[in-house]
Scaffold this active site. Structure first.
Site, PDB file in Angstrom:
ATOM      1  N   LYS A  52       0.958  -1.181  -0.029  1.00 29.29           N
ATOM      2  CA  LYS A  52       0.036  -0.047   0.183  1.00 29.29           C
ATOM      3  C   LYS A  52       0.932   1.275   0.042  1.00 29.29           C
ATOM      4  O   LYS A  52       2.017   1.230   0.711  1.00 29.29           O
ATOM      5  CB  LYS A  52      -0.884  -0.174   1.209  1.00 29.29           C
ATOM      6  CG  LYS A  52      -2.045   1.051   1.348  1.00 29.29           C
ATOM      7  CD  LYS A  52      -2.791   1.043   2.653  1.00 29.29           C
ATOM      8  CE  LYS A  52      -3.669   2.007   2.714  1.00 29.29           C
ATOM      9  NZ  LYS A  52      -4.675   1.950   3.983  1.00 29.29           N
TER      10      LYS A  52
ATOM     11  N   SER B  55      -9.601   1.656   3.192  1.00 33.50           N
ATOM     12  CA  SER B  55      -8.740   2.516   2.241  1.00 33.50           C
ATOM     13  C   SER B  55      -7.860   1.827   1.443  1.00 33.50           C
ATOM     14  O   SER B  55      -7.184   2.259   0.484  1.00 33.50           O
ATOM     15  CB  SER B  55      -8.209   3.637   3.224  1.00 33.50           C
ATOM     16  OG  SER B  55      -7.087   3.036   3.949  1.00 33.50           O
TER      17      SER B  55
ATOM     18  N   SER C 121      -9.739  -0.659   7.468  1.00 29.72           N
ATOM     19  CA  SER C 121      -9.281  -0.607   6.076  1.00 29.72           C
ATOM     20  C   SER C 121      -8.456  -1.676   5.573  1.00 29.72           C
ATOM     21  O   SER C 121      -7.985  -1.838   4.309  1.00 29.72           O
ATOM     22  CB  SER C 121      -8.274   0.692   6.161  1.00 29.72           C
ATOM     23  OG  SER C 121      -8.818   1.799   5.714  1.00 29.72           O
TER      24      SER C 121
HETATM   25  N1  GLN Z   1     -12.891   3.746   6.480  1.00 27.48           N
HETATM   26  C1  GLN Z   1     -12.322   4.498   7.633  1.00 27.48           C
HETATM   27  C2  GLN Z   1     -12.023   6.079   7.499  1.00 27.48           C
HETATM   28  O1  GLN Z   1     -12.336   6.487   6.562  1.00 27.48           O
HETATM   29  C3  GLN Z   1     -11.326   3.640   8.145  1.00 27.48           C
HETATM   30  C4  GLN Z   1      -9.977   3.979   7.391  1.00 27.48           C
HETATM   31  C5  GLN Z   1      -8.847   3.230   7.700  1.00 27.48           C
HETATM   32  O2  GLN Z   1      -8.822   2.240   8.258  1.00 27.48           O
HETATM   33  N2  GLN Z   1      -7.712   3.721   7.375  1.00 27.48           N
HETATM   34  O3  GLN Z   1     -11.360   6.553   8.460  1.00 27.48           O
END
Ligand code: GLN
Length: 484
Positions: A77, A152, A176
């Site tokens: 990532k 994400s 995420s």
């Molecule tokens: N979807 C969640 C957010 O937008 C979690 C994102 C993540 O785990 N990086 O913050």
């Protein structure tokens, strides 16, 4: 096809000299050439460098070296530092930044012999649930390219599901890893807070972030966790807990283990097919000899609100460093204040700006006590709910997401709807415990993966993986491949 193999399958073939690391790497590169135009999981990759690493691995294999990831191509990532590779967090603000050092997790992968290649797409600075917040265009779900792969770490999930790499790394602040793994039909593990060093992981919310693997099965997840775990003097929140051989926990035997079903997770918005897939999984656990008990996590309702106060507060502080002076793509101004404003105004996307403004607000004088301090107290209550539950159960079973993958654009204009797609994953980060998502079925029309989430005690990854593996081995879901 070599790119479709798991880590354990490929390692066995490499050790037998049936195939070479070069061939396996080339197979991944060929698959990227064939499908990534449709999926856009990769932001960039360096084929020559990947092949050079593969050749080095082949030489080591020929010399009789034996390491757990020798010759295995793993993609990363775009939030993890890999020396001499671009590091953008899918944001425009970092410009042409090239990482001068390796994250600890990356160093450990390399020491175990992995071929670390490619930068995977994500929501900008890991803020989002669909990968639509990338400054470089969305990633598509390999099961249906009109749909999101989750986020994400959407690129990490899509790349594994489309067999563009053998495994990948992501980060999980509120879901995420687990949410995109569920929506793309792979295994995604969020380790306990402190299990894997965060050194070299660009911080979003430092008290919630963890690095974790995306894999094609649970055994590979156990292998990667074992390689990456351990205390690190460069991350004071990493914990000096011994690192077991997690693959030894995969006995297939879960007889007598107790699994908790939280009654608060059977919410109204839960899709009927997801609900019945989870119910079928619960039945399967009973067949395997586990005992199912209903439990209560009474503060569940507050998790999303609590998370969006704490995560945005920490993000507003962490992202202050992207100012155009220390580094990143500068847009000049007449004075420093104007320079900051111009740089950050041009460099950050709308979701990142929304979070910085929210986070600054909840920390500002007069509101700090009402929001931030309050959220910290509720966070403790949420953690206590879990610790109490774990006095009687070995793990907790929930859906990973309320629905299967949604359409691209379906929620991008409605931040609240988007935030609610993490309703089942967020509490785990607030509590600092571990969680994994494994495939547990498909919706019918269209055919989309459904994920089952298992939550475990702090540093309870062995039990968690044992349960996930026993379930996986007793079901066919992980063997299905996206027709891309
Ligand atoms: N979807 C969640 C957010 O937008 C979690 C994102 C993540 O785990 N990086 O913050």
């Amino acid at each position: 096809m070599l790119n479709q193999l798991t880590i354990s399958e490929l390692s066995a073939k490499l050790a037998q000299r049936e195939v070479s690391a070069r061939e396996a790497t080339q197979a991944c590169l060929d698959q990227i050439a064939r499908v990534d135009g449709k999926i856009h999981a990769f932001l960039s990759f360096n084929a020559a460098d990947a092949l050079a690493q593969a050749e080095k691995a082949d030489k080591a294999i020929a010399a009789g070296e034996n390491k757990p990831l020798l010759g295995v191509p793993i993609a990363v990532k775009d939030v993890l530092a890999v020396k001499n590779q671009p590091l953008n967090c899918a944001s425009k603000i970092l410009g042409n930044f090239i990482s001068p050092y390796d994250a600890t997790a990356i160093e450990k992968l390399q020491a175990a012999g992995a071929i670390v290649f490619g930068r995977l797409n994500m929501d900008e600075f890991a803020m989002g649930s669909s990968t639509e917040n990338s400054a470089f265009g969305a990633t598509k779900n390999p099961w249906d390219i009109t749909r999101i792969p989750g986020g994400s770490s959407g690129g990490s999930a899509a790349a594994v599901a489309a067999h563009e790499c053998i495994a990948s790394l992501g980060s999980d602040t509120g879901g995420s890893i687990r949410q995109p793994a569920a929506l793309c039909g792979c295994v995604g593990l969020k380790p306990t807070y402190g299990r894997i060093s965060r050194y070299g992981l660009v911080a979003f919310a430092s008290s919630l972030d963890q690095i974790g693997p995306f894999t094609k099965d649970v055994r590979d997840s156990a292998t990667l966790l074992g390689v990456m775990s351990g205390v690190d003097p460069r991350d004071s929140t990493s914990v000096p807990q011994p690192v077991p051989d997690y693959t030894k926990a995969l006995t297939g035997d879960i007889r007598g283990m107790k699994l908790g079903l939280p009654k608060e997770y059977m919410i109204g918005g839960l899709d009927a097919e997801v609900k019945s897939a989870v119910a079928a999984a619960v039945k399967k656990f009973q067949e395997l000899g586990a005992e199912i008990v209903e439990i209560s996590l009474p503060h569940t309702d507050y998790a999303v609100a609590t998370y969006y106060i704490i995560a945005t507060a920490e993000a507003s502080a962490n992202l202050a460093r992207f100012d155009g002076i220390r580094y990143c793509a500068r847009v000049d101004g007449a004075d420093p204040i104007e320079l900051y404003g111009q740089t950050r105004g041009a460099g950050f996307g709308p979701e990142v700006k929304r979070r910085i403004i929210l986070g600054t607000y909840v920390l500002s004088s007069g509101y700090h006590d009402a929001y931030y301090l309050h959220a910290q107290k509720v966070r403790t209550l949420i953690r206590n709910d879990f610790l109490k539950a774990f006095e009687t159960v070995d793990a907790i079973v929930t859906p990973t997401t309320p629905t299967a993958a949604f359409k691209i654009g379906e929620k991008s204009d409605d931040p609240l709807q988007m935030y609610l797609s993490d309703i089942f994953t967020i509490s785990c980060n607030l509590a600092g415990i571990c969680g994994v998502s494994v495939p547990c079925g498909f919706t019918k029309n269209p055919k989309l993966p459904i994920g089952l989430q298992l939550l475990g005690k702090p540093f309870g990854e062995e039990s968690l993986l044992r349960i996930a593996h026993a379930y996986e081995q007793a079901t066919p879901w992980h063997k299905e491949k996206a027709a891309i």
